[in-house]
Design a protein around this motif. Structure first.
Motif, PDB file in Angstrom:
ATOM      1  N   GLU A   1      73.952  24.558  40.161  1.00 32.56           N
ATOM      2  CA  GLU A   1      72.704  25.048  39.586  1.00 32.56           C
ATOM      3  C   GLU A   1      72.130  23.951  38.695  1.00 32.56           C
ATOM      4  O   GLU A   1      72.851  23.334  37.903  1.00 32.56           O
ATOM      5  CB  GLU A   1      72.935  26.306  38.732  1.00 32.56           C
ATOM      6  N   SER A   2      70.827  23.692  38.823  1.00 29.32           N
ATOM      7  CA  SER A   2      70.126  22.763  37.940  1.00 29.32           C
ATOM      8  C   SER A   2      69.043  23.534  37.206  1.00 29.32           C
ATOM      9  O   SER A   2      68.281  24.280  37.830  1.00 29.32           O
ATOM     10  CB  SER A   2      69.495  21.617  38.740  1.00 29.32           C
ATOM     11  N   PHE A   3      68.964  23.329  35.883  1.00 30.91           N
ATOM     12  CA  PHE A   3      67.971  24.063  35.111  1.00 30.91           C
ATOM     13  C   PHE A   3      67.667  23.316  33.818  1.00 30.91           C
ATOM     14  O   PHE A   3      68.345  22.356  33.454  1.00 30.91           O
ATOM     15  CB  PHE A   3      68.459  25.485  34.801  1.00 30.91           C
ATOM     16  N   ARG A   4      66.641  23.768  33.137  1.00 26.88           N
ATOM     17  CA  ARG A   4      66.217  23.158  31.881  1.00 26.88           C
ATOM     18  C   ARG A   4      66.825  23.886  30.689  1.00 26.88           C
ATOM     19  O   ARG A   4      67.124  25.081  30.755  1.00 26.88           O
ATOM     20  CB  ARG A   4      64.701  23.232  31.751  1.00 26.88           C
ATOM     21  N   ALA A   5      66.939  23.137  29.611  1.00 23.78           N
ATOM     22  CA  ALA A   5      67.243  23.719  28.302  1.00 23.78           C
ATOM     23  C   ALA A   5      66.273  23.107  27.302  1.00 23.78           C
ATOM     24  O   ALA A   5      65.958  21.909  27.385  1.00 23.78           O
ATOM     25  CB  ALA A   5      68.674  23.428  27.892  1.00 23.78           C
ATOM     26  N   ILE A   6      65.788  23.925  26.387  1.00 24.44           N
ATOM     27  CA  ILE A   6      64.855  23.445  25.366  1.00 24.44           C
ATOM     28  C   ILE A   6      65.355  23.892  24.003  1.00 24.44           C
ATOM     29  O   ILE A   6      65.472  25.096  23.745  1.00 24.44           O
ATOM     30  CB  ILE A   6      63.431  23.990  25.600  1.00 24.44           C
ATOM     31  N   ASN A   7      65.712  22.917  23.174  1.00 29.01           N
ATOM     32  CA  ASN A   7      66.197  23.209  21.817  1.00 29.01           C
ATOM     33  C   ASN A   7      67.337  24.231  21.837  1.00 29.01           C
ATOM     34  O   ASN A   7      67.393  25.152  21.016  1.00 29.01           O
ATOM     35  CB  ASN A   7      65.054  23.708  20.927  1.00 29.01           C
ATOM     36  N   GLY A   8      68.235  24.074  22.787  1.00 26.35           N
ATOM     37  CA  GLY A   8      69.393  24.951  22.871  1.00 26.35           C
ATOM     38  C   GLY A   8      69.138  26.275  23.564  1.00 26.35           C
ATOM     39  O   GLY A   8      70.026  27.139  23.580  1.00 26.35           O
ATOM     40  N   LYS A   9      67.965  26.461  24.163  1.00 21.86           N
ATOM     41  CA  LYS A   9      67.669  27.680  24.910  1.00 21.86           C
ATOM     42  C   LYS A   9      67.690  27.352  26.395  1.00 21.86           C
ATOM     43  O   LYS A   9      66.999  26.441  26.849  1.00 21.86           O
ATOM     44  CB  LYS A   9      66.296  28.231  24.521  1.00 21.86           C
ATOM     45  N   LEU A  10      68.467  28.107  27.168  1.00 16.26           N
ATOM     46  CA  LEU A  10      68.595  27.865  28.600  1.00 16.26           C
ATOM     47  C   LEU A  10      67.493  28.629  29.335  1.00 16.26           C
ATOM     48  O   LEU A  10      67.418  29.857  29.248  1.00 16.26           O
ATOM     49  CB  LEU A  10      69.970  28.322  29.093  1.00 16.26           C
ATOM     50  N   ILE A  11      66.661  27.911  30.057  1.00 17.69           N
ATOM     51  CA  ILE A  11      65.497  28.506  30.703  1.00 17.69           C
ATOM     52  C   ILE A  11      65.910  29.220  31.990  1.00 17.69           C
ATOM     53  O   ILE A  11      66.537  28.626  32.866  1.00 17.69           O
ATOM     54  CB  ILE A  11      64.432  27.430  31.002  1.00 17.69           C
ATOM     55  N   PHE A  12      65.564  30.495  32.083  1.00 20.97           N
ATOM     56  CA  PHE A  12      65.884  31.364  33.239  1.00 20.97           C
ATOM     57  C   PHE A  12      67.390  31.378  33.515  1.00 20.97           C
ATOM     58  O   PHE A  12      67.832  31.442  34.665  1.00 20.97           O
ATOM     59  CB  PHE A  12      65.115  30.912  34.488  1.00 20.97           C
TER      60      PHE A  12
END
Length: 280
Positions: free
Chosen positions: A30-41
């Motif tokens: 799985e590849s996904f984004r994280a922003i400021n320690g929040k995992l997106i979706f």
């Protein structure tokens, strides 16, 4: 620094030549984004991973809860000093060593990687983005093609073809000559008020961004979203073409052969996608 089975490692050897992901592609990711320690979706990625592991008959460990794995991902992000910015995460699961095609165990191991990313939110890249059909090899229209496995040789040789011929991406077709997806994401075709994306039974990846965009578009009364076959002929009749995945978001295609495309609808949808990401 990577996370191998829950332990942060830096420079240590943790894989060998018997790794089944290397030998047989017996692996998922799985590849996904994280922003400021929040995992997106994150919930969607977690549920897809669990469903894919069941399909491949992998043994799901008792501690593979959504909360525990989220903690392990966050530990990895923190260990790479990426808690205060955007990051790209890859979570890989593979069956443990042993056996030939028939494994001696269905137990698994996992690796988590995190690297810095350039944008905190999904943005629209409006630079020239040209694609072509790749027809040397075909996508099989079956459930295995829907999974995000490490069996990506088709996508590798397609990427080499695109690079050698000056294209930014290629569109893949199945053995029924239906357009299925791009090398690195799902495909959406805009014509008037209709937006079409190939159905899963034609062999496209069961993408998380695909799922989220379908949710968004179905709520828009002015858009007719359909999951139907896409023929190569339709591409040059479209107003817009998009490539979508969980890292880039929406990438508008600007040129296919002699046809150039707009991105007006993509722009209008992007804000809704970022709003949904913030709520995830």
């Amino acid at each position: 620094m990577v996370n191998f089975n829950g332990s942060l490692l830096q420079g240590e050897q943790y894989l060998n030549h018997e790794n089944r992901g290397l030998r047989y592609g017996d692996s998922l990711f799985e590849s996904f984004r994280a922003i400021n320690g929040k995992l997106i979706f994150w919930e969607d990625h977690y549920l897809r991973l669990m469903a894919s592991m069941r399909i491949l008959r992998m043994e799901i460990p008792m501690d593979f809860t959504m909360e525990n794995l989220e903690d392990k991902v966050l530990e990895t992000i923190s260990g790479n000093d990426l808690m205060n910015g955007p990051a790209r995460v890859r979570f890989t699961v593979f069956r443990n060593n042993g056996g030939l095609y028939l494994p001696t165990t269905n137990d698994i191991s996992y690796i988590i990687e995190a690297k810095a990313w350039n944008q905190p939110f999904f943005i629209l890249n409006e630079e020239t983005y040209e694609v072509e059909l790749y027809k040397d090899f075909y996508v099989n229209p079956d459930m295995l093609s829907n999974l995000k496995t490490n069996n990506k040789v088709l996508h590798v040789v397609g990427s080499i073809y695109a690079d050698e011929n000056g294209y930014d991406n290629c569109l893949l077709v199945n053995n029924q000559k239906q357009v299925v997806e791009a090398l690195n994401g799902n495909l959406f075709v805009v014509k008037g008020n209709q937006i079409k994306t190939p159905p899963l039974e034609h062999g496209c990846l069961n993408g998380i961004l695909r799922k989220k965009l379908i949710e968004i578009l179905k709520k828009d009364a002015d858009i007719n979203l359909v999951e139907e076959a896409v023929s190569p002929f339709e591409l040059q009749k479209a107003d817009e073409l998009w490539v979508t995945n969980s890292v880039i978001g929406i990438q508008p295609i600007t040129k296919y052969r002699k046809k150039s495309y707009e991105n007006k609808v993509a722009k209008s949808v992007l804000g809704k996608l970022n709003a949904l990401a913030r709520l995830s």
